[in-house]
Design a protein around this motif. Structure first.
Motif, PDB file in Angstrom:
ATOM      1  N   LYS A 197       5.257  25.283  21.621  1.00  0.00           N
ATOM      2  CA  LYS A 197       6.352  25.868  21.068  1.00  0.00           C
ATOM      3  C   LYS A 197       6.690  25.157  19.691  1.00  0.00           C
ATOM      4  O   LYS A 197       6.523  25.831  18.696  1.00  0.00           O
ATOM      5  N   ASP A 198       7.215  23.912  19.504  1.00  0.00           N
ATOM      6  CA  ASP A 198       7.321  23.358  18.257  1.00  0.00           C
ATOM      7  C   ASP A 198       6.397  23.438  17.300  1.00  0.00           C
ATOM      8  O   ASP A 198       6.875  23.626  16.163  1.00  0.00           O
ATOM      9  N   PHE A 199       5.302  23.092  17.524  1.00  0.00           N
ATOM     10  CA  PHE A 199       4.173  22.773  16.661  1.00  0.00           C
ATOM     11  C   PHE A 199       3.999  24.247  16.011  1.00  0.00           C
ATOM     12  O   PHE A 199       3.805  24.620  14.742  1.00  0.00           O
ATOM     13  N   TRP A 200       3.527  25.100  16.869  1.00  0.00           N
ATOM     14  CA  TRP A 200       3.230  26.456  16.583  1.00  0.00           C
ATOM     15  C   TRP A 200       4.347  27.123  15.657  1.00  0.00           C
ATOM     16  O   TRP A 200       4.292  27.990  14.857  1.00  0.00           O
ATOM     17  N   THR A 201       5.778  26.891  15.973  1.00  0.00           N
ATOM     18  CA  THR A 201       6.883  27.521  15.429  1.00  0.00           C
ATOM     19  C   THR A 201       6.999  26.913  14.200  1.00  0.00           C
ATOM     20  O   THR A 201       7.047  27.632  12.927  1.00  0.00           O
ATOM     21  N   THR A 202       6.770  25.815  13.975  1.00  0.00           N
ATOM     22  CA  THR A 202       6.736  25.166  12.827  1.00  0.00           C
ATOM     23  C   THR A 202       5.736  25.433  11.669  1.00  0.00           C
ATOM     24  O   THR A 202       5.936  25.914  10.314  1.00  0.00           O
ATOM     25  N   VAL A 203       4.637  25.768  12.164  1.00  0.00           N
ATOM     26  CA  VAL A 203       3.367  26.011  11.116  1.00  0.00           C
ATOM     27  C   VAL A 203       3.131  27.605  11.055  1.00  0.00           C
ATOM     28  O   VAL A 203       3.206  28.249   9.941  1.00  0.00           O
ATOM     29  N   PHE A 204       3.526  28.537  12.211  1.00  0.00           N
ATOM     30  CA  PHE A 204       3.321  29.774  11.970  1.00  0.00           C
ATOM     31  C   PHE A 204       4.475  30.648  12.305  1.00  0.00           C
ATOM     32  O   PHE A 204       4.372  31.797  12.373  1.00  0.00           O
ATOM     33  N   LYS A 205       5.683  30.000  12.404  1.00  0.00           N
ATOM     34  CA  LYS A 205       6.885  30.676  12.444  1.00  0.00           C
ATOM     35  C   LYS A 205       7.055  31.516  13.787  1.00  0.00           C
ATOM     36  O   LYS A 205       7.897  32.344  13.841  1.00  0.00           O
ATOM     37  N   LYS A 206       6.234  31.261  14.865  1.00  0.00           N
ATOM     38  CA  LYS A 206       6.630  32.038  15.986  1.00  0.00           C
ATOM     39  C   LYS A 206       5.832  30.926  17.145  1.00  0.00           C
ATOM     40  O   LYS A 206       4.811  30.107  16.834  1.00  0.00           O
ATOM     41  N   GLN A 207       6.116  31.252  18.433  1.00  0.00           N
ATOM     42  CA  GLN A 207       5.504  30.662  19.418  1.00  0.00           C
ATOM     43  C   GLN A 207       4.396  31.150  20.067  1.00  0.00           C
ATOM     44  O   GLN A 207       4.111  32.469  19.837  1.00  0.00           O
ATOM     45  N   ILE A 208       3.704  30.439  21.005  1.00  0.00           N
ATOM     46  CA  ILE A 208       2.436  30.994  21.471  1.00  0.00           C
ATOM     47  C   ILE A 208       2.933  32.057  22.518  1.00  0.00           C
ATOM     48  O   ILE A 208       3.960  31.806  23.153  1.00  0.00           O
ATOM     49  N   ASP A 209       2.211  33.374  22.491  1.00  0.00           N
ATOM     50  CA  ASP A 209       2.692  34.203  23.572  1.00  0.00           C
ATOM     51  C   ASP A 209       2.442  33.740  25.044  1.00  0.00           C
ATOM     52  O   ASP A 209       3.013  34.106  26.064  1.00  0.00           O
ATOM     53  N   ASN A 210       1.089  33.095  25.117  1.00  0.00           N
ATOM     54  CA  ASN A 210       0.896  32.871  26.707  1.00  0.00           C
ATOM     55  C   ASN A 210       0.082  31.501  26.733  1.00  0.00           C
ATOM     56  O   ASN A 210      -0.844  31.329  25.967  1.00  0.00           O
ATOM     57  N   LEU A 211       0.416  30.747  27.776  1.00  0.00           N
ATOM     58  CA  LEU A 211      -0.235  29.565  28.161  1.00  0.00           C
ATOM     59  C   LEU A 211      -0.832  29.582  29.218  1.00  0.00           C
ATOM     60  O   LEU A 211      -0.178  29.803  30.449  1.00  0.00           O
ATOM     61  N   ARG A 212      -2.335  29.521  29.537  1.00  0.00           N
ATOM     62  CA  ARG A 212      -2.916  29.412  30.821  1.00  0.00           C
ATOM     63  C   ARG A 212      -3.458  28.010  31.166  1.00  0.00           C
ATOM     64  O   ARG A 212      -4.085  27.429  30.013  1.00  0.00           O
ATOM     65  N   THR A 213      -3.507  27.620  32.287  1.00  0.00           N
ATOM     66  CA  THR A 213      -4.405  26.332  32.180  1.00  0.00           C
ATOM     67  C   THR A 213      -5.140  26.394  33.885  1.00  0.00           C
ATOM     68  O   THR A 213      -4.443  26.837  34.667  1.00  0.00           O
ATOM     69  N   ASN A 214      -5.990  25.623  33.872  1.00  0.00           N
ATOM     70  CA  ASN A 214      -6.810  25.385  35.396  1.00  0.00           C
ATOM     71  C   ASN A 214      -6.574  24.100  35.938  1.00  0.00           C
ATOM     72  O   ASN A 214      -6.989  23.626  36.818  1.00  0.00           O
ATOM     73  N   HIS A 215      -5.275  23.338  35.299  1.00  0.00           N
ATOM     74  CA  HIS A 215      -5.024  22.179  35.757  1.00  0.00           C
ATOM     75  C   HIS A 215      -6.110  20.960  35.936  1.00  0.00           C
ATOM     76  O   HIS A 215      -5.992  19.857  36.280  1.00  0.00           O
ATOM     77  N   GLN A 216      -7.348  21.550  35.243  1.00  0.00           N
ATOM     78  CA  GLN A 216      -8.429  20.487  35.050  1.00  0.00           C
ATOM     79  C   GLN A 216      -8.781  20.172  34.002  1.00  0.00           C
ATOM     80  O   GLN A 216      -9.933  19.868  33.753  1.00  0.00           O
ATOM     81  N   GLY A 217      -7.778  20.234  32.978  1.00  0.00           N
ATOM     82  CA  GLY A 217      -8.197  20.102  31.435  1.00  0.00           C
ATOM     83  C   GLY A 217      -8.479  21.222  30.620  1.00  0.00           C
ATOM     84  O   GLY A 217      -8.825  21.000  29.399  1.00  0.00           O
ATOM     85  N   ILE A 218      -8.621  22.709  31.161  1.00  0.00           N
ATOM     86  CA  ILE A 218      -8.722  23.570  30.148  1.00  0.00           C
ATOM     87  C   ILE A 218      -7.598  24.346  29.952  1.00  0.00           C
ATOM     88  O   ILE A 218      -6.716  24.580  31.139  1.00  0.00           O
ATOM     89  N   TYR A 219      -7.107  24.895  28.703  1.00  0.00           N
ATOM     90  CA  TYR A 219      -5.802  25.446  28.408  1.00  0.00           C
ATOM     91  C   TYR A 219      -6.199  26.473  27.673  1.00  0.00           C
ATOM     92  O   TYR A 219      -6.994  26.235  26.730  1.00  0.00           O
ATOM     93  N   VAL A 220      -5.588  27.676  27.833  1.00  0.00           N
ATOM     94  CA  VAL A 220      -5.923  28.958  27.124  1.00  0.00           C
ATOM     95  C   VAL A 220      -4.645  29.490  26.407  1.00  0.00           C
ATOM     96  O   VAL A 220      -3.677  29.521  27.091  1.00  0.00           O
ATOM     97  N   LEU A 221      -4.629  29.178  25.207  1.00  0.00           N
ATOM     98  CA  LEU A 221      -3.485  29.575  24.267  1.00  0.00           C
ATOM     99  C   LEU A 221      -3.753  30.969  23.937  1.00  0.00           C
ATOM    100  O   LEU A 221      -4.741  31.310  23.007  1.00  0.00           O
ATOM    101  N   GLN A 222      -2.747  32.087  24.009  1.00  0.00           N
ATOM    102  CA  GLN A 222      -2.998  33.039  23.450  1.00  0.00           C
ATOM    103  C   GLN A 222      -1.849  33.622  22.480  1.00  0.00           C
ATOM    104  O   GLN A 222      -0.881  33.327  22.958  1.00  0.00           O
ATOM    105  N   ASP A 223      -2.209  34.092  21.159  1.00  0.00           N
ATOM    106  CA  ASP A 223      -1.416  34.636  20.260  1.00  0.00           C
ATOM    107  C   ASP A 223      -1.714  36.115  20.023  1.00  0.00           C
ATOM    108  O   ASP A 223      -2.746  36.216  19.538  1.00  0.00           O
ATOM    109  N   ASN A 224      -0.477  36.892  20.374  1.00  0.00           N
ATOM    110  CA  ASN A 224      -0.894  38.271  20.139  1.00  0.00           C
ATOM    111  C   ASN A 224      -0.775  38.881  18.674  1.00  0.00           C
ATOM    112  O   ASN A 224      -1.324  39.668  18.499  1.00  0.00           O
TER     113      ASN A 224
END
Lengths: 139, 150
Positions: free
Chosen positions: B70-97
């Motif tokens: 949210k904050d970091f992406w907004t400040t750098v790219f002026k928008k938020q990440i569209d989708n965040l998924r995780t498997n709760h075991q250390g892998i995060y997928v950030l999707q920006d459309n």
């Protein structure tokens, strides 16, 4: 009498040390090093309790003299430690906090300097000046 | 909005310049991506220091990832990440459309094989930010169709 030390994680070696007066430095080094343990304790014990990032504690009464040690940890796990003479009771909580904020701001400026490699000793003149002015203010 | 265009153009020129230098000099293609990524790393470290100066302490990893989205992406790219998924075991997928750095290049499959070059800097940015917050990580990016990327 003031000493300021900044330590970086996770190796916990000091990036910057300054004290007035300059004798007895070894004693200060020792004091600061032992206080780092207390700082670590506080961070791990905090959990959900405290959301604020500033941390303040009084402690480490030395056998011969009294010192108050204050700590402050940033989100990037950099610790600032300040040692103050207990006889200097004029220092209030707010002042300590504002001093830590100034330190944090100057540290951020140093980080953004492209010529600075994170992990090196801090050798910036601006930082020195800021620290000097702070210490002069207190003594 | 002039400052966005500035960074976009600078970034494109950076990528182009590095690759041109590589062709004339060593001919080592793999190293350009590493250089870009390390540049992003150092920048990320400084940026994160500035952004987290006034925020409250992070409770755990998920908190940090949310901050990045949210904050970091907004400040750098002026928008938020569209989708965040995780498997709760250390892998995060950030999707920006609509990834800012790719929107100007194409809106389909045309330059797909060149896309990774433009993502290297941002991967380094994220890795640098995370490392300063105490998380060792590996950041990879994939593009299936411009300008979306994961």
């Amino acid at each position: 009498v003031l000493l300021r030390v900044i330590c970086s994680p996770p190796q916990n070696y000091p990036l910057y040390i300054r004290s007035i007066p300059t004798e007895n430095e070894l004693k200060f080094h020792y004091t600061v090093h032992t206080s780092l343990d207390v700082v670590d304790e506080k961070i791990s014990a905090m959990g959900k309790a405290l959301v604020d990032q500033r941390e303040l504690y009084l402690g480490l009464l030395y056998p011969t003299e009294d010192y108050k040690v204050y700590g402050y940890v940033t989100n990037s796990k950099v610790k600032f430690v300040m040692v103050v003479d207990s006889s200097n009771t004029a220092l209030r909580d707010n002042e300590i906090r504002s001093m830590f904020r100034k330190l944090h701001n100057s540290y951020t400026d140093i980080m953004c300097n492209p010529f600075y490699n994170p992990g090196d000793r801090i050798q910036s003149r601006a930082f020195d000046n800021m620290v000097n002015s702070m210490m002069v203010q207190v003594c | 909005m002039a400052d966005e265009a500035l960074f976009l153009l600078l970034h494109n020129e950076m990528v182009a310049g590095l690759y041109r230098a590589a062709e004339q000099g060593e001919g080592e293609n793999g190293r350009c991506t590493t250089k870009l990524e390390s540049m992003g790393f150092r920048v990320g470290q400084g940026l994160i220091e500035r952004f987290t100066k006034d925020t409250a302490r992070f409770k755990d990893e998920l908190d940090i990832m949310k901050f990045i989205c949210k904050d970091f992406w907004t400040t750098v790219f002026k928008k938020q990440i569209d989708n965040l998924r995780t498997n709760h075991q250390g892998i995060y997928v950030l999707q920006d459309n609509k990834f800012r750095l790719l929107t100007q290049i194409s809106a389909g499959k045309q330059y797909l094989e060149h896309a990774p070059k433009y993502l290297a800097f941002t991967c380094g940015l994220i890795r640098g930010g995370l490392s300063n917050l105490g998380i060792k990580s590996i950041v990879t990016a994939e593009v299936s169709s411009m300008p979306a990327c994961k």
